[in-house]
Design a protein around this motif. Structure first.
Motif, PDB file in Angstrom:
ATOM      1  N   ILE A 262     -28.591  -0.463  -4.310  1.00 15.51           N
ATOM      2  CA  ILE A 262     -29.927  -0.111  -3.822  1.00 15.51           C
ATOM      3  C   ILE A 262     -29.984   1.377  -3.448  1.00 15.51           C
ATOM      4  O   ILE A 262     -30.953   2.067  -3.757  1.00 15.51           O
ATOM      5  N   TYR A 263     -28.956   1.864  -2.796  1.00 16.29           N
ATOM      6  CA  TYR A 263     -28.891   3.272  -2.407  1.00 16.29           C
ATOM      7  C   TYR A 263     -28.808   4.166  -3.645  1.00 16.29           C
ATOM      8  O   TYR A 263     -29.365   5.265  -3.673  1.00 16.29           O
ATOM      9  N   GLY A 264     -28.132   3.648  -4.667  1.00 21.28           N
ATOM     10  CA  GLY A 264     -27.900   4.403  -5.897  1.00 21.28           C
ATOM     11  C   GLY A 264     -26.461   4.859  -5.956  1.00 21.28           C
ATOM     12  O   GLY A 264     -25.999   5.589  -5.070  1.00 21.28           O
ATOM     13  N   ARG A 265     -25.729   4.410  -6.971  1.00 19.15           N
ATOM     14  CA  ARG A 265     -24.308   4.744  -7.048  1.00 19.15           C
ATOM     15  C   ARG A 265     -24.090   6.257  -7.127  1.00 19.15           C
ATOM     16  O   ARG A 265     -23.209   6.806  -6.456  1.00 19.15           O
ATOM     17  N   GLU A 266     -24.885   6.910  -7.949  1.00 23.52           N
ATOM     18  CA  GLU A 266     -24.745   8.357  -8.092  1.00 23.52           C
ATOM     19  C   GLU A 266     -24.987   9.057  -6.761  1.00 23.52           C
ATOM     20  O   GLU A 266     -24.210   9.930  -6.341  1.00 23.52           O
ATOM     21  N   LYS A 267     -26.059   8.666  -6.077  1.00 25.11           N
ATOM     22  CA  LYS A 267     -26.398   9.291  -4.796  1.00 25.11           C
ATOM     23  C   LYS A 267     -25.310   9.009  -3.760  1.00 25.11           C
ATOM     24  O   LYS A 267     -24.940   9.889  -2.971  1.00 25.11           O
ATOM     25  N   PHE A 268     -24.784   7.766  -3.776  1.00 26.44           N
ATOM     26  CA  PHE A 268     -23.737   7.408  -2.828  1.00 26.44           C
ATOM     27  C   PHE A 268     -22.472   8.234  -3.065  1.00 26.44           C
ATOM     28  O   PHE A 268     -21.843   8.724  -2.116  1.00 26.44           O
ATOM     29  N   ILE A 269     -22.111   8.394  -4.328  1.00 27.76           N
ATOM     30  CA  ILE A 269     -20.935   9.202  -4.670  1.00 27.76           C
ATOM     31  C   ILE A 269     -21.081  10.625  -4.134  1.00 27.76           C
ATOM     32  O   ILE A 269     -20.152  11.207  -3.561  1.00 27.76           O
ATOM     33  N   LEU A 270     -22.263  11.194  -4.291  1.00 31.28           N
ATOM     34  CA  LEU A 270     -22.477  12.580  -3.884  1.00 31.28           C
ATOM     35  C   LEU A 270     -22.645  12.727  -2.375  1.00 31.28           C
ATOM     36  O   LEU A 270     -22.236  13.739  -1.791  1.00 31.28           O
ATOM     37  N   ASP A 271     -23.255  11.709  -1.720  1.00 28.17           N
ATOM     38  CA  ASP A 271     -23.551  11.819  -0.287  1.00 28.17           C
ATOM     39  C   ASP A 271     -22.393  11.406   0.610  1.00 28.17           C
ATOM     40  O   ASP A 271     -22.422  11.662   1.821  1.00 28.17           O
ATOM     41  N   SER A 272     -21.390  10.735   0.049  1.00 29.94           N
ATOM     42  CA  SER A 272     -20.345  10.135   0.886  1.00 29.94           C
ATOM     43  C   SER A 272     -19.028  10.905   0.854  1.00 29.94           C
ATOM     44  O   SER A 272     -17.975  10.348   1.169  1.00 29.94           O
ATOM     45  N   ASN A 273     -19.101  12.171   0.468  1.00 34.95           N
ATOM     46  CA  ASN A 273     -17.891  13.004   0.437  1.00 34.95           C
ATOM     47  C   ASN A 273     -16.788  12.394  -0.429  1.00 34.95           C
ATOM     48  O   ASN A 273     -15.615  12.336  -0.043  1.00 34.95           O
ATOM     49  N   SER A 274     -17.188  11.919  -1.595  1.00 35.23           N
ATOM     50  CA  SER A 274     -16.207  11.358  -2.524  1.00 35.23           C
ATOM     51  C   SER A 274     -15.256  12.449  -3.002  1.00 35.23           C
ATOM     52  O   SER A 274     -15.613  13.633  -3.066  1.00 35.23           O
ATOM     53  N   LYS A 275     -14.063  12.038  -3.372  1.00 37.12           N
ATOM     54  CA  LYS A 275     -13.047  12.979  -3.834  1.00 37.12           C
ATOM     55  C   LYS A 275     -13.218  13.256  -5.325  1.00 37.12           C
ATOM     56  O   LYS A 275     -13.413  12.348  -6.123  1.00 37.12           O
ATOM     57  N   ILE A 276     -13.170  14.541  -5.692  1.00 34.45           N
ATOM     58  CA  ILE A 276     -13.144  14.897  -7.112  1.00 34.45           C
ATOM     59  C   ILE A 276     -11.692  14.797  -7.577  1.00 34.45           C
ATOM     60  O   ILE A 276     -10.826  15.559  -7.142  1.00 34.45           O
ATOM     61  N   VAL A 277     -11.433  13.823  -8.431  1.00 32.40           N
ATOM     62  CA  VAL A 277     -10.070  13.572  -8.910  1.00 32.40           C
ATOM     63  C   VAL A 277      -9.661  14.577  -9.972  1.00 32.40           C
ATOM     64  O   VAL A 277      -8.535  15.101  -9.979  1.00 32.40           O
ATOM     65  N   HIS A 278     -10.595  14.857 -10.892  1.00 30.88           N
ATOM     66  CA  HIS A 278     -10.228  15.718 -12.020  1.00 30.88           C
ATOM     67  C   HIS A 278     -11.494  16.231 -12.690  1.00 30.88           C
ATOM     68  O   HIS A 278     -12.547  15.573 -12.675  1.00 30.88           O
ATOM     69  N   SER A 279     -11.391  17.393 -13.292  1.00 34.28           N
ATOM     70  CA  SER A 279     -12.504  17.985 -14.024  1.00 34.28           C
ATOM     71  C   SER A 279     -11.980  18.623 -15.306  1.00 34.28           C
ATOM     72  O   SER A 279     -10.948  19.309 -15.289  1.00 34.28           O
ATOM     73  N   ASP A 280     -12.649  18.354 -16.416  1.00 33.38           N
ATOM     74  CA  ASP A 280     -12.282  18.990 -17.683  1.00 33.38           C
ATOM     75  C   ASP A 280     -13.523  19.084 -18.556  1.00 33.38           C
ATOM     76  O   ASP A 280     -14.645  18.871 -18.076  1.00 33.38           O
ATOM     77  N   ASP A 281     -13.336  19.377 -19.829  1.00 31.74           N
ATOM     78  CA  ASP A 281     -14.487  19.540 -20.719  1.00 31.74           C
ATOM     79  C   ASP A 281     -15.258  18.243 -20.941  1.00 31.74           C
ATOM     80  O   ASP A 281     -16.395  18.271 -21.434  1.00 31.74           O
ATOM     81  N   PHE A 282     -14.633  17.132 -20.614  1.00 24.03           N
ATOM     82  CA  PHE A 282     -15.281  15.836 -20.826  1.00 24.03           C
ATOM     83  C   PHE A 282     -16.180  15.453 -19.652  1.00 24.03           C
ATOM     84  O   PHE A 282     -17.071  14.626 -19.805  1.00 24.03           O
ATOM     85  N   GLY A 283     -15.929  15.988 -18.471  1.00 25.13           N
ATOM     86  CA  GLY A 283     -16.745  15.650 -17.319  1.00 25.13           C
ATOM     87  C   GLY A 283     -16.017  15.862 -16.007  1.00 25.13           C
ATOM     88  O   GLY A 283     -14.976  16.536 -15.951  1.00 25.13           O
ATOM     89  N   VAL A 284     -16.573  15.264 -14.947  1.00 20.68           N
ATOM     90  CA  VAL A 284     -15.986  15.345 -13.607  1.00 20.68           C
ATOM     91  C   VAL A 284     -15.773  13.923 -13.109  1.00 20.68           C
ATOM     92  O   VAL A 284     -16.716  13.119 -13.086  1.00 20.68           O
ATOM     93  N   LEU A 285     -14.533  13.616 -12.694  1.00 17.57           N
ATOM     94  CA  LEU A 285     -14.188  12.270 -12.253  1.00 17.57           C
ATOM     95  C   LEU A 285     -14.178  12.221 -10.721  1.00 17.57           C
ATOM     96  O   LEU A 285     -13.463  12.989 -10.070  1.00 17.57           O
ATOM     97  N   TYR A 286     -15.003  11.297 -10.151  1.00 21.74           N
ATOM     98  CA  TYR A 286     -15.099  11.127  -8.705  1.00 21.74           C
ATOM     99  C   TYR A 286     -14.459   9.800  -8.293  1.00 21.74           C
ATOM    100  O   TYR A 286     -14.502   8.815  -9.037  1.00 21.74           O
ATOM    101  N   ARG A 287     -13.929   9.770  -7.071  1.00 24.19           N
ATOM    102  CA  ARG A 287     -13.337   8.548  -6.526  1.00 24.19           C
ATOM    103  C   ARG A 287     -13.761   8.407  -5.062  1.00 24.19           C
ATOM    104  O   ARG A 287     -13.620   9.341  -4.272  1.00 24.19           O
ATOM    105  N   LYS A 288     -14.315   7.237  -4.725  1.00 19.77           N
ATOM    106  CA  LYS A 288     -14.703   6.931  -3.353  1.00 19.77           C
ATOM    107  C   LYS A 288     -13.927   5.713  -2.887  1.00 19.77           C
ATOM    108  O   LYS A 288     -14.063   4.618  -3.448  1.00 19.77           O
ATOM    109  N   GLU A 289     -13.103   5.879  -1.866  1.00 18.77           N
ATOM    110  CA  GLU A 289     -12.347   4.765  -1.312  1.00 18.77           C
ATOM    111  C   GLU A 289     -13.271   3.861  -0.506  1.00 18.77           C
ATOM    112  O   GLU A 289     -14.111   4.340   0.270  1.00 18.77           O
ATOM    113  N   LEU A 290     -13.112   2.550  -0.670  1.00 15.16           N
ATOM    114  CA  LEU A 290     -13.917   1.567   0.037  1.00 15.16           C
ATOM    115  C   LEU A 290     -12.995   0.594   0.755  1.00 15.16           C
ATOM    116  O   LEU A 290     -12.060   0.057   0.139  1.00 15.16           O
ATOM    117  N   THR A 291     -13.243   0.347   2.014  1.00 17.34           N
ATOM    118  CA  THR A 291     -12.399  -0.532   2.813  1.00 17.34           C
ATOM    119  C   THR A 291     -12.354  -1.936   2.227  1.00 17.34           C
ATOM    120  O   THR A 291     -13.401  -2.536   1.932  1.00 17.34           O
TER     121      THR A 291
END
Length: 359
Positions: A262-291
């Motif tokens: 409901i909040y929006g996965r994209e918005k949640f990833i950006l608003d919740s201080n998710s970790k950027i795991v890796h970035s290359d020419d293919f894109g940017v990989l984000y990771r959000k830890e959830l309890t």
């Protein structure tokens, strides 16, 4: 006893018979005055079938939530005896007349533990005792149209297969299943709920509504669910109240997942201080830890086709954190999104994926 087998004619009627009773389960028709008169008679027959005297009070409420409260308060009134401020019929009549007292309540697993009703308990003079008895009321539930499975089975053998059995003591239960919603039964009272006015499901017959209550009764009481997951009403009625903090503090994993959607996965990833795991020419990989749950991982990619203004739009794609033994690069994340019809990955190794031409 002789073993019984269904004939081919009987088997051909199984689905139509099931559909008939499913329609009864999903009925949103309100009870008429005649329905209530019939219910009173069938309740008396039901008690008689159990060799019990008819209850002193046979009463009607507009919803199962009102049924839960009325049953708990009735038990308290009986225990209080002459010191009770109201009679059971007076209390039920007031519940039916004042719909706002129910539509304004908040419920969580209301059949077990309704809350925010202390003011209502004090209004009827049942106080803490009434609150305690509400928690026991679900143990007294019996029948109703949404418990149609038993009736589906027995009536099939009664009317279609026509087994030669004595259905005289069953008939009253069957009729009550057709005429009314759930009821609670006690030696001194039987309280019966009406059917809902709104009842919606998804294509898997799970309780579901993304724009309002999946189930709403005529006294204003409502329940909310998305794809079978019971959720608080504000997620649908006031989604702006949803915050990252509320999502992260939600202990129920299913509700939390609905919250994120409901909040929006994209918005949640950006608003919740998710970790950027890796970035290359293919894109940017984000990771959000959830309890107590697997991490939420998404890869941000850029649309190769420009927008009308010449800009290039970003897209976020959810990826399986366990792909390729654990995603570590954006390249691997994008490769993992290419799947066969059976869901398996096309590329055994992420290095096998390369994009020579984008369209």
């Amino acid at each position: 006893m002789k073993k019984y087998s269904l004939t081919e004619d009987h088997r051909s009627q199984l689905k139509p018979w099931a559909d008939k009773w499913i329609a009864n389960t999903m009925s949103t028709k309100t009870m008429s005055a005649d329905d209530k008169l019939d219910c009173r008679e069938f309740v008396k027959q039901l008690y008689d079938a159990a060799n019990l005297p008819a209850p002193k009070h046979i009463l009607f409420v507009k919803s199962p939530i009102a049924l839960t409260i009325a049953t708990g308060f009735s038990l308290a009134i009986i225990e209080m005896g002459k010191s009770a401020k109201v009679t059971i019929p007076e209390m039920v009549n007031q519940l039916n007349e004042d719909s706002t007292c129910l539509s304004s309540l908040s419920f969580s697993k209301w059949y077990v533990s309704p809350y925010n009703i202390k003011k209502l308990a004090n209004r009827f003079g049942v106080g803490e005792l009434g609150m305690k008895r509400i928690k026991d009321s679900h143990l007294m539930w019996n029948g109703g149209n949404q418990w149609s499975s038993l009736a589906t089975c027995i009536t099939f053998f009664r009317y279609v297969a026509k087994l030669k059995l004595d259905y005289s003591k069953w008939n009253c239960y069957e009729k009550l299943t057709e005429l009314s919603g759930p009821r609670t039964m006690h030696e001194e009272f039987c309280i019966i709920s009406d059917r809902p006015e709104v009842l919606t499901v998804n294509n898997r017959n799970q309780p579901h509504n993304e724009t309002g209550p999946f189930c709403k009764w005529r006294d204003g009481s409502s329940l909310y669910s998305v794809n079978g997951v019971r959720i608080p009403s504000y997620l649908i009625e006031n989604p702006k109240e949803l915050t990252v903090n509320k999502i992260e503090n939600e202990s129920n994993l299913e509700i939390r997942r609905v919250m994120i959607d409901i909040y929006g996965r994209e918005k949640f990833i950006l608003d919740s201080n998710s970790k950027i795991v890796h970035s290359d020419d293919f894109g940017v990989l984000y990771r959000k830890e959830l309890t107590n749950d697997e991490p939420l991982m998404m890869v941000k990619v850029v649309n190769s086709t420009p927008e009308p203004d010449g800009s290039f739009k970003d897209y976020f794609i959810r990826v399986d954190p366990n792909a390729y033994g654990g995603l570590k690069t954006a390249h691997a994340a994008v490769a993992s999104t290419w799947r066969k019809p059976d869901g398996s990955m096309i590329f055994e190794n992420p290095e096998d994926y390369s994009c020579d031409v984008e369209t």
